[in-house]
Design a protein around this motif. Structure first.
Motif, PDB file in Angstrom:
ATOM      1  N   ARG A 271       0.830  -1.081  -0.014  1.00  0.00           N
ATOM      2  CA  ARG A 271       0.111  -0.077  -0.039  1.00  0.00           C
ATOM      3  C   ARG A 271       0.925   1.302  -0.046  1.00  0.00           C
ATOM      4  O   ARG A 271       0.583   2.391  -0.687  1.00  0.00           O
ATOM      5  CB  ARG A 271      -1.035  -0.036   1.396  1.00  0.00           C
ATOM      6  N   CYS A 274       1.835   1.706  -3.480  1.00  0.00           N
ATOM      7  CA  CYS A 274       1.141   2.301  -4.450  1.00  0.00           C
ATOM      8  C   CYS A 274       0.921   3.853  -4.119  1.00  0.00           C
ATOM      9  O   CYS A 274       0.767   4.612  -5.062  1.00  0.00           O
ATOM     10  CB  CYS A 274      -0.261   1.735  -4.080  1.00  0.00           C
ATOM     11  N   LYS A 275       0.985   4.277  -3.077  1.00  0.00           N
ATOM     12  CA  LYS A 275       0.891   5.595  -2.811  1.00  0.00           C
ATOM     13  C   LYS A 275       2.162   6.476  -3.183  1.00  0.00           C
ATOM     14  O   LYS A 275       1.870   7.546  -3.797  1.00  0.00           O
ATOM     15  CB  LYS A 275       0.814   5.838  -1.120  1.00  0.00           C
ATOM     16  N   GLU A 281      -5.197   3.895  -5.530  1.00  0.00           N
ATOM     17  CA  GLU A 281      -6.349   3.185  -5.739  1.00  0.00           C
ATOM     18  C   GLU A 281      -6.052   1.589  -5.927  1.00  0.00           C
ATOM     19  O   GLU A 281      -6.960   0.709  -5.769  1.00  0.00           O
ATOM     20  CB  GLU A 281      -7.292   3.447  -7.163  1.00  0.00           C
ATOM     21  N   GLU A 284      -5.911  -0.027  -2.664  1.00  0.00           N
ATOM     22  CA  GLU A 284      -7.300  -0.167  -2.039  1.00  0.00           C
ATOM     23  C   GLU A 284      -8.209  -1.035  -3.017  1.00  0.00           C
ATOM     24  O   GLU A 284      -9.303  -1.661  -2.272  1.00  0.00           O
ATOM     25  CB  GLU A 284      -8.032   1.293  -2.069  1.00  0.00           C
ATOM     26  N   ASP A 285      -7.863  -1.501  -4.168  1.00  0.00           N
ATOM     27  CA  ASP A 285      -8.560  -2.553  -4.813  1.00  0.00           C
ATOM     28  C   ASP A 285      -8.504  -3.932  -4.277  1.00  0.00           C
ATOM     29  O   ASP A 285      -7.486  -4.167  -3.683  1.00  0.00           O
ATOM     30  CB  ASP A 285      -8.182  -2.601  -6.263  1.00  0.00           C
TER      31      ASP A 285
END
Length: 398
Positions: A271, A274-275, A281, A284-285
């Motif tokens: 996570r 990704c940020k 997103e 969070e998927d």
């Protein structure tokens, strides 16, 4: 600062009848730990790797010496003697040395030393406390026991080349060996562990034993989670290129100016990754929230990450990911690896004064002891350099 204690294996004598890499890698470990390793070599020729060049060590004049780089890599801290143990006199000399040694390491074919009276049973009669480590291609038993074994062929036979390299359905796919003789090296490491365990057991029993260490066994064992993947699924793992079979994303990515590695080891790191790359997103998927989902949906997720990573420079991505604790790094060549500040801080390159003048460059041992550290006592020896010294000091011969 407290004074350092003697090296862990000071007072232990090792008779090294091995050559090439697996056996010498083991005995170099023992030598680094303080053992007196006596390398027994053939008169006039010595260890095969002495001639495995170029490249060769440079002398003070900048010209090549006779010492091949390959030989230098696995023979420091040893003493070299030349003995023709194919003769009765030479075999007698080895028996005398074995009687005064704690450990013998050899990598002849099964039964190869029996004709000289230098097999385990013969030497056990001379020295019941002797730990006799036999390194072979396939071990002392089984239908392949008498066959020779070499690193490259074992990489193929033991399964590594079936899981190394690009996927078969992509350009460049197909069998690929490792870039270093990993079978020999891991066998040398397992042999080292076995010898040290046998030394500890000898404290209880007072007796030595034979250690049966096979390249094939060691290489199969080192496949670790890939073996477990097969055991639990019934399917043999295949090549995944620079990706990971069980963790996603954990692979090489192309950037706008090179390549880098991203190694997210858990969902929190994923996570954060990704940020950092501007795609929260994807963190969070629900398809990708857990590693199991990312492995299942690898073919959906990875193309999206590939497209993003290509938009930025390698060093910029590394700075962003390191700032949020995501494991990542460049793909260095060996010169860049030794030039890295961490390698320099850890002094991973050492130089030992050599008899030919100048210094022999060697890679530092990764074994670090606070109280009894590894010592770099001797450069890899010249052929027979210590014959007279050993015969005098160990056997009392003039």
């Amino acid at each position: 600062m407290s004074e350092h204690r003697p090296p862990p294996l000071e007072g232990i004598r090792v008779l090294d009848l091995s050559r090439i890499l697996a056996g010498p890698w083991c005995t170099q470990n023992l030598a680094d730990l303080g053992a007196d390793v006596i390398k027994v070599e053939r008169p006039g020729a010595g260890d095969d790797t002495r001639g495995w060049g170029p490249p060769y060590m440079k002398g003070p004049d900048g010209k090549d010496t006779s010492e091949a780089a390959y030989y230098l890599s696995c023979n420091r801290n040893k003493r070299s003697i030349t003995v023709d143990y194919a003769t009765p006199e030479g075999a007698d000399l080895i028996r005398e040395l074995a009687a005064k040694s704690d450990i013998l390491v050899e990598n002849f074919k099964v039964g190869g030393l029996k004709k000289y009276g230098l097999d385990y049973d013969s030497l056990r009669a001379v020295n019941p406390r002797l730990i006799y480590c036999s390194v072979t291609g396939f071990g002392q038993t089984g239908p392949y026991a008498e066959r020779p074994g070499y690193d490259f062929m074992i990489q193929g036979m033991a399964g590594l080349m079936s899981i190394t390299g690009e996927r078969d359905d992509l350009p460049g796919g197909g069998p690929q060996k490792a870039g270093v003789a990993v079978t020999d090296i891991i066998t040398g490491m397992y042999a080292t562990v076995a010898v040290l365990a046998a030394l500890q057991e000898r404290h209880r029993s007072g007796l030595g034993q034979q250690l049966d260490i096979a390249l094939f066994d060691c290489h199969v064992a080192m496949l670790a989670n890939q073996n477990s993947n097969f055991f639990t699924s019934g399917k043999a793992p295949r090549r995944a290129g620079n990706a990971h079979q069980n963790v996603v994303p954990y692979q090489v990515f192309a950037t706008s100016d090179g390549h880098m590695i991203v190694a997210t080891g858990n969902d929190t790191q994923y996570r954060a990754y990704c940020k950092a790359i501007g795609a929260p997103e994807l963190g969070e998927d629900p398809r990708f929230a857990l590693n199991s989902g990312r492995v299942t949906h690898r073919d959906v997720l990875i193309p999206r990450l590939v497209a993003i990573m290509k938009t930025g420079r390698r060093d910029d991505w590394i700075a962003k990911l390191e700032a949020v604790g995501v494991p990542c790094g460049p793909i260095n060549d060996i010169a860049q690896a030794f030039g890295h500040p961490q390698a320099q801080a850890r002094e991973l390159r050492r130089e030992i004064p050599h008899r030919l003048g100048g210094a022999a460059p060697v890679t530092a041992s990764p074994l670090r002891f606070s109280g009894s550290p590894v010592q770099y006592r001797r450069a890899p020896p010249m052929l027979g350099e210590h014959t007279e010294e050993v015969l005098r000091d160990v056997l009392g011969k003039p």
